[in-house]
Design an enzyme around this catalytic site. Sequence first.
Site, PDB file in Angstrom:
ATOM      1  N   ARG A 195       0.829  -1.201   0.000  1.00 18.29           N
ATOM      2  CA  ARG A 195       0.000   0.000   0.000  1.00 18.29           C
ATOM      3  C   ARG A 195       0.867   1.256   0.000  1.00 18.29           C
ATOM      4  NH1 ARG A 195      -4.628   0.907   4.599  1.00 18.29           N
ATOM      5  NH2 ARG A 195      -2.827   1.247   5.971  1.00 18.29           N
ATOM      6  N   HIS A 228      -5.674   4.179  -2.336  1.00 20.18           N
ATOM      7  CA  HIS A 228      -6.775   4.569  -3.216  1.00 20.18           C
ATOM      8  C   HIS A 228      -7.261   3.441  -4.123  1.00 20.18           C
ATOM      9  CE1 HIS A 228      -7.505   8.963  -2.789  1.00 20.18           C
ATOM     10  NE2 HIS A 228      -6.321   8.918  -2.195  1.00 20.18           N
ATOM     11  N   ASP A 229      -6.765   2.235  -3.952  1.00 19.05           N
ATOM     12  CA  ASP A 229      -7.227   1.128  -4.792  1.00 19.05           C
ATOM     13  C   ASP A 229      -8.751   1.028  -4.714  1.00 19.05           C
ATOM     14  OD1 ASP A 229      -8.044  -1.725  -5.398  1.00 19.05           O
ATOM     15  OD2 ASP A 229      -5.922  -1.828  -5.910  1.00 19.05           O
ATOM     16  N   HIS A 251      -0.344   5.054  -8.435  1.00 16.10           N
ATOM     17  CA  HIS A 251      -0.684   5.936  -9.553  1.00 16.10           C
ATOM     18  C   HIS A 251       0.278   5.748 -10.720  1.00 16.10           C
ATOM     19  CE1 HIS A 251      -2.696   9.418 -11.311  1.00 16.10           C
ATOM     20  NE2 HIS A 251      -1.516   9.974 -11.542  1.00 16.10           N
ATOM     21  N   TYR A 279      -9.692   1.371 -17.555  1.00 12.94           N
ATOM     22  CA  TYR A 279      -8.476   1.965 -17.011  1.00 12.94           C
ATOM     23  C   TYR A 279      -8.054   1.205 -15.760  1.00 12.94           C
ATOM     24  CZ  TYR A 279      -5.490   5.625 -14.904  1.00 12.94           C
ATOM     25  OH  TYR A 279      -4.453   6.327 -14.336  1.00 12.94           O
ATOM     26  N   ASN A 295      -6.116   1.821 -13.267  1.00  4.56           N
ATOM     27  CA  ASN A 295      -6.134   2.512 -11.981  1.00  4.56           C
ATOM     28  C   ASN A 295      -7.545   2.741 -11.443  1.00  4.56           C
ATOM     29  OD1 ASN A 295      -3.412   2.601 -11.565  1.00  4.56           O
ATOM     30  ND2 ASN A 295      -3.147   4.760 -12.050  1.00  4.56           N
ATOM     31  N   TYR A 296      -8.556   2.523 -12.280  1.00  2.60           N
ATOM     32  CA  TYR A 296      -9.942   2.541 -11.801  1.00  2.60           C
ATOM     33  C   TYR A 296     -10.413   1.088 -11.721  1.00  2.60           C
ATOM     34  CZ  TYR A 296     -10.006   7.587 -12.715  1.00  2.60           C
ATOM     35  OH  TYR A 296      -9.748   8.939 -12.709  1.00  2.60           O
TER      36      TYR A 296
END
Length: 534
Positions: free
Chosen positions: A108, A112-113, A182, A472, A474-475
């Site tokens: 971690r 924000h995962d 990120h 995406y 990261n989303y």
Amino acid sequence: MKFLQYSVLPFLLVVVILSLSGATLAHSHGDFLHCLSLHLANSSTISKVIYMRNNPSYSSVLNASIQNTRFSTPATPKPLAIITPLKTSHIQSTIYCSKKHGLQLRIRSGGHDFEGLSYVSEVPFVILDLLNFRAVKVDTKNKVAWVQSGATLGELYYGIAAKTKTLAFPAGICPTVGIGGHFSGGGYGILVRKYGLAADHIIDAQLIDANGRILDRESMGEDLFWAIRGGGGNTFGIVLAWKIKLVPVPVVVTVFTVNKNLEQNVTKILHRWQYIAHKLPDDLYVDVGITKVSSSQTRKKTVQAAFIALFLGGVDELIPLVQERFPELGLAKENCSEMSWAESVLYLGRAPRTSLDMLLDKNVIPRTIFKAKSDYVKEPIPESGIEGFLSMFLEKEADFASMLMVPFGGKMEEIPENELPYPHRAGNLFQASYIVGWRKEENAESGKYISWIRRFYSYMATYVSKSPREAYFNYRDLDIGSNNISGYTSYQQASIWGFKYFKNNFKRLVQVKTMVDPMNFFRNEQSIPPLSSP
């Protein structure tokens, strides 16, 4: 520039694991404790590095960077211990003993995962939290910086702004997002049309692999260096720090916000935006955020589109440009504000701008409970399609829902899709993301909100990319597919989600994974699997 103590000395960390029910598990975790105890060098470090479940600080450390509170309920699986390393040998020890005794490791940085995979697992696990690896070293003369993975975007931007007003970095606008996650997923922001992704500007990195070796770009090789710049975190190793190339920005930039709702012809303006936003000069970025609001005209609920922009220049240059290229927006000077680039990050991130110190505030963005999804749009959505998705925002479950439309074009049009693992480049008008939230007291009814966003996603299928329907990384969205968290995951199974995130780059990512971590030590529900694993 190096601020890490490279070490191949014996591992120096001890982790105390609580006993669990079940003789087999207890024996395994006892072995894990014994393994780490053998390398204890300084018992005084334990209180600063190890947080067990019986430690009074355990819960506060665990929850400190959980950004999606959907994963901080009593039912959420908790780690056996949280490790907050102070030096690289602590990380090496954790890898060694976790691997030897079969415990999963979740890594971690900012927490924000979107699916909580950096701090939640359904099998026995340990969190390695990089919160102490947060140094930022800016070299304005050479226009580069070293930033550690535990730093936040806000800390990076603050470090840049403290030294110069004419350099920036093209990453995201949420100040509390961690650098490690990120960057490893690509990372886009308000400079995406001018400079591309964060990952496009990474020029070196320092990584610890599954064997505990510390590698830089030269020693890891170009295949692995390619993979970590967009292929996802917790897959190839632990990236300790990144060397990045900074980009020029003017001393003064201009931002604006123009709101349009259903009573103000928003459908036609949105339709027109699709033909304009990706073709504007790359100094101008105009995104759209869609939410439900109360109409000032009718006092009833309506749907509002907020057109929010960054222009790399002054207001007097911006106004005639927008009036010529996008007159439907009705931009006026009173909609605009001039400021520094660092201030514009707070503005577009909807954060307070009382001081640049807000970039360092861990609570500047409120934490929420949510589920999110993403798409890429290659052809303009017809007005009838826009009317359809706008109407869904008037449903009761959409009180805390939003949609973000991020224009591409510009630099993104110039970069080949296999340049880095992130493939969503030329041919995309915009990236669309959808999010639905709910109140904490509604957790028992969360299913109806998740059902709403799945229906919304299903509705959008007609209008977005196909074969694959791109997303995406990261989303992160486990609805599109996942690995077996224990046991073997086949290439075919992982391809279900892998091609959506990475398209054909997924094949090369699997090859790199097979080369650097064939036993699949670094893994989660959407990590790249090797071609064969235990």
